[in-house]
Design a protein around this motif. Sequence first.
Motif, PDB file in Angstrom:
ATOM      1  N   TYR A   9       0.748  -1.285  -0.046  1.00  0.00           N
ATOM      2  CA  TYR A   9       0.057   0.042   0.152  1.00  0.00           C
ATOM      3  C   TYR A   9       0.735   1.221  -0.109  1.00  0.00           C
ATOM      4  CZ  TYR A   9      -4.006  -3.022   0.862  1.00  0.00           C
ATOM      5  OH  TYR A   9      -5.038  -3.825   0.874  1.00  0.00           O
ATOM      6  N   SER A  10       1.932   1.390   0.765  1.00  0.00           N
ATOM      7  CA  SER A  10       2.849   2.534   1.122  1.00  0.00           C
ATOM      8  C   SER A  10       4.214   2.299   0.351  1.00  0.00           C
ATOM      9  CB  SER A  10       2.980   2.825   2.137  1.00  0.00           C
ATOM     10  OG  SER A  10       1.711   3.164   3.100  1.00  0.00           O
ATOM     11  N   GLY A  11       4.659   1.315  -0.449  1.00  0.00           N
ATOM     12  CA  GLY A  11       5.916   0.914  -0.945  1.00  0.00           C
ATOM     13  C   GLY A  11       6.327   1.868  -1.978  1.00  0.00           C
ATOM     14  N   ASP A  12       5.268   2.343  -2.838  1.00  0.00           N
ATOM     15  CA  ASP A  12       5.820   3.322  -3.783  1.00  0.00           C
ATOM     16  C   ASP A  12       6.290   4.581  -3.121  1.00  0.00           C
ATOM     17  OD1 ASP A  12       5.571   1.806  -6.353  1.00  0.00           O
ATOM     18  OD2 ASP A  12       3.257   1.731  -5.719  1.00  0.00           O
ATOM     19  N   ARG A  13       5.719   5.134  -2.033  1.00  0.00           N
ATOM     20  CA  ARG A  13       5.981   6.221  -1.361  1.00  0.00           C
ATOM     21  C   ARG A  13       7.400   6.150  -0.826  1.00  0.00           C
ATOM     22  NH1 ARG A  13       3.904   7.867   3.608  1.00  0.00           N
ATOM     23  NH2 ARG A  13       2.631   6.141   3.508  1.00  0.00           N
ATOM     24  N   TYR A  14       7.442   4.601   0.057  1.00  0.00           N
ATOM     25  CA  TYR A  14       8.881   4.617   0.582  1.00  0.00           C
ATOM     26  C   TYR A  14       9.882   4.630  -0.506  1.00  0.00           C
ATOM     27  CZ  TYR A  14       6.079   2.335   4.421  1.00  0.00           C
ATOM     28  OH  TYR A  14       5.120   2.154   5.220  1.00  0.00           O
ATOM     29  N   LEU A  15       9.902   4.218  -1.663  1.00  0.00           N
ATOM     30  CA  LEU A  15      10.903   4.027  -2.569  1.00  0.00           C
ATOM     31  C   LEU A  15      11.120   5.592  -3.150  1.00  0.00           C
ATOM     32  CD1 LEU A  15       9.902   1.176  -4.860  1.00  0.00           C
ATOM     33  CD2 LEU A  15      11.645   1.091  -3.095  1.00  0.00           C
ATOM     34  N   THR A  42       5.412  -3.571  -4.814  1.00  0.00           N
ATOM     35  CA  THR A  42       4.201  -2.206  -4.255  1.00  0.00           C
ATOM     36  C   THR A  42       3.114  -2.413  -5.087  1.00  0.00           C
ATOM     37  OG1 THR A  42       5.193  -0.761  -6.078  1.00  0.00           O
ATOM     38  CG2 THR A  42       6.663  -1.071  -4.156  1.00  0.00           C
ATOM     39  N   GLN A  43       2.152  -1.309  -5.060  1.00  0.00           N
ATOM     40  CA  GLN A  43       0.730  -1.309  -5.704  1.00  0.00           C
ATOM     41  C   GLN A  43       1.432  -1.198  -7.230  1.00  0.00           C
ATOM     42  OE1 GLN A  43      -1.443   1.383  -3.577  1.00  0.00           O
ATOM     43  NE2 GLN A  43      -3.268   0.192  -3.983  1.00  0.00           N
ATOM     44  N   LYS A  44       2.393  -0.391  -7.497  1.00  0.00           N
ATOM     45  CA  LYS A  44       2.836  -0.277  -8.764  1.00  0.00           C
ATOM     46  C   LYS A  44       3.613  -1.341  -9.638  1.00  0.00           C
ATOM     47  CE  LYS A  44       2.348   4.824  -8.986  1.00  0.00           C
ATOM     48  NZ  LYS A  44       3.140   6.267  -8.622  1.00  0.00           N
ATOM     49  N   GLY A  45       3.940  -2.423  -8.505  1.00  0.00           N
ATOM     50  CA  GLY A  45       4.639  -3.485  -9.304  1.00  0.00           C
ATOM     51  C   GLY A  45       6.109  -3.366  -9.029  1.00  0.00           C
ATOM     52  N   ALA A  46       6.810  -2.324  -8.110  1.00  0.00           N
ATOM     53  CA  ALA A  46       8.005  -2.282  -8.057  1.00  0.00           C
ATOM     54  C   ALA A  46       8.472  -3.366  -6.817  1.00  0.00           C
ATOM     55  CB  ALA A  46       8.362  -0.863  -7.560  1.00  0.00           C
ATOM     56  N   TRP A  47       9.502  -3.672  -6.628  1.00  0.00           N
ATOM     57  CA  TRP A  47       9.910  -4.660  -5.748  1.00  0.00           C
ATOM     58  C   TRP A  47      10.835  -3.885  -4.622  1.00  0.00           C
ATOM     59  CZ3 TRP A  47       9.190  -9.729  -6.709  1.00  0.00           C
ATOM     60  CH2 TRP A  47       8.957 -10.229  -8.055  1.00  0.00           C
ATOM     61  N   ILE A  48      10.693  -4.365  -3.454  1.00  0.00           N
ATOM     62  CA  ILE A  48      11.517  -3.738  -2.459  1.00  0.00           C
ATOM     63  C   ILE A  48      12.106  -4.996  -1.687  1.00  0.00           C
ATOM     64  CG2 ILE A  48      11.104  -2.549  -0.145  1.00  0.00           C
ATOM     65  CD1 ILE A  48       8.816  -1.160  -0.994  1.00  0.00           C
ATOM     66  N   SER A  49      13.100  -5.020  -1.969  1.00  0.00           N
ATOM     67  CA  SER A  49      14.102  -6.208  -1.250  1.00  0.00           C
ATOM     68  C   SER A  49      13.516  -7.515  -1.318  1.00  0.00           C
ATOM     69  CB  SER A  49      14.687  -5.758   0.202  1.00  0.00           C
ATOM     70  OG  SER A  49      15.078  -4.559   0.446  1.00  0.00           O
ATOM     71  N   PRO A  50      13.311  -8.040  -2.633  1.00  0.00           N
ATOM     72  CA  PRO A  50      12.711  -9.089  -2.678  1.00  0.00           C
ATOM     73  C   PRO A  50      13.421 -10.255  -2.119  1.00  0.00           C
ATOM     74  CG  PRO A  50      13.546  -8.515  -4.847  1.00  0.00           C
ATOM     75  CD  PRO A  50      13.721  -7.496  -3.858  1.00  0.00           C
ATOM     76  N   GLU A  51      14.489 -10.431  -1.748  1.00  0.00           N
ATOM     77  CA  GLU A  51      15.297 -11.412  -0.953  1.00  0.00           C
ATOM     78  C   GLU A  51      14.752 -11.402   0.549  1.00  0.00           C
ATOM     79  OE1 GLU A  51      16.404  -8.829  -1.906  1.00  0.00           O
ATOM     80  OE2 GLU A  51      17.584  -7.582  -0.266  1.00  0.00           O
ATOM     81  N   GLU A  52      13.964 -10.301   1.046  1.00  0.00           N
ATOM     82  CA  GLU A  52      13.429 -10.538   2.157  1.00  0.00           C
ATOM     83  C   GLU A  52      12.051 -11.287   2.253  1.00  0.00           C
ATOM     84  OE1 GLU A  52      14.334  -9.669   5.228  1.00  0.00           O
ATOM     85  OE2 GLU A  52      16.201  -8.801   4.733  1.00  0.00           O
TER      86      GLU A  52
END
Length: 509
Positions: free
Chosen positions: A375-381, A431-441
């Motif tokens: 929900y907030s991943g794109d904002r974090y990035l 993220t909602q837009k499909g970006a990855w955030i540390s997929p290894e986690e």
Amino acid sequence: MVLRNANVVTLEPGLPYAGQVAVTGDVISWVGGPDGSQSPAGAGTRVIDCGGRTVLPAFNDAHMHLLSLAATFWSVDCSPGQVTSIRDIQHLISDRARKAHAGEWVRAFGYDESALEERRHPNRADLDAAAPDVPVRLIHRSGHASVLNTAGLGQAGLRAETPDPDVGYMDRDPVTGRPTGFVVDMEEHISKAAPRPTYEQVQDGIKQASQLLVSRGIGSVQDATVKNDIERWNLFQRLKADGSFQANITFMPGINHVAAFYQQGLQFGFQRGGVRVGNAKIVATLDNGYVQPNGEDLRILVTAARQAGFPSAIHAVESEVVEAALRALMDTRGSEELGAPRDRIEHGSEIPDQLIQLLWQSEVQLVTQPSFLYYSGDRYLADVAPARHPWLYRGSSLIAGGIVPPAAGSDAPVAPANPLRGIHAAVNRRTQKGAWISPEEGVRAQWAVEMHTRYPAFAAGEERIRGSISPGKAADLVILDRNPIDCPPEEIADIPVFMTIVGGQVVWE
Ligand SMILES: [Zn+2]
């Protein structure tokens, strides 16, 4: 009640899969293997043919804010899905203000300045243009900040000559000193001025929240609101007693109210009418680079809670705060607490490598929000320094060692209460837009499911009562069309919930 023809995922190591579950009253009385043996169903027993669907323990949302969620049903929704600009917000608020009764406030929520065309917070002038006479409070999506119009500021007693508050922050025009309308962490202050909702209004919102939660397979919630006091405890008792709310509730008293709970004999673990007393909730934040309350004050608060018999749950988002919270919890533990710590860190949004060992050593349970990655991943990035991205809502690296496994919550209404979305995010980390955030986690789906069932039960001190499917445990079950543990990981969030059972009662189908 008997559930047959099911793929039962028990989350019990002794019998991980079964084919049938029998329920007597509000507890599970029998769990049968997938072979042909029939459960003991007498005449009058309701038999539910699951058609091969998956049965899991009902989801347990380990961190949310129930009355704020209920309030969203009578408030104006200004979240990013509903508005794209301050102009949109003005339209919605002006519509509602026209229908407001005398003395009523317009309550709006969910705006995110980074998702608005204007890329800024609305201010009092924006809200005055929409509602010149009716007091308006527009709450930020974090729940920690609000914008008030001039009428709202006036009723809350916030004017140019008002001194800066002890707690929180009031933004001012640098020239005139007049409040701009934007305030942070002044919830207690504002809610004193705004008229309180009637019981019927709260009840109506709670009923809608209840329906929403059970429709998502949630059988238990844990309310982590720092304002939780005796009055709210009594309100929750009443809402449970009149059947307005169906899931079980763990009620975490705010640290300022723990003494009152102690005096009334409402100790940690005390349960009445489906509401259970949980950890003492403490909020620690980062204010201009300083942890607030500081380490010494945190130790005092945690000690006060311990003396009243309460483990703590400390809100800690930034790495500096997480570290201070862990140290305060460890430093104040006496020998009697060793082996049975129940302390929690809420959020732990940033955990750098050097804090992982400390977390394991502390045996403090992390209650985290994997669905924020979505929900907030794109904002974090966009907003969080890239060096900190690997620290965000960590998963696999936290479970490589350590005794106490992390649990998950939604923080609703900050994000939607949607456990399948949380499981999906913990596994996929997109993220909602499909970006990855540390997929290894990313964690295995089995683990992600346990973060939403077994481990929240542990976080509430209820692992003997619920969180897995075995005889003697509470009959809180969810039936899903597919098994999130072995379906394609990108499809987890879309699995339909077929039925939810709480305390042996079908509460949603
Ligand atoms: Zn929260």
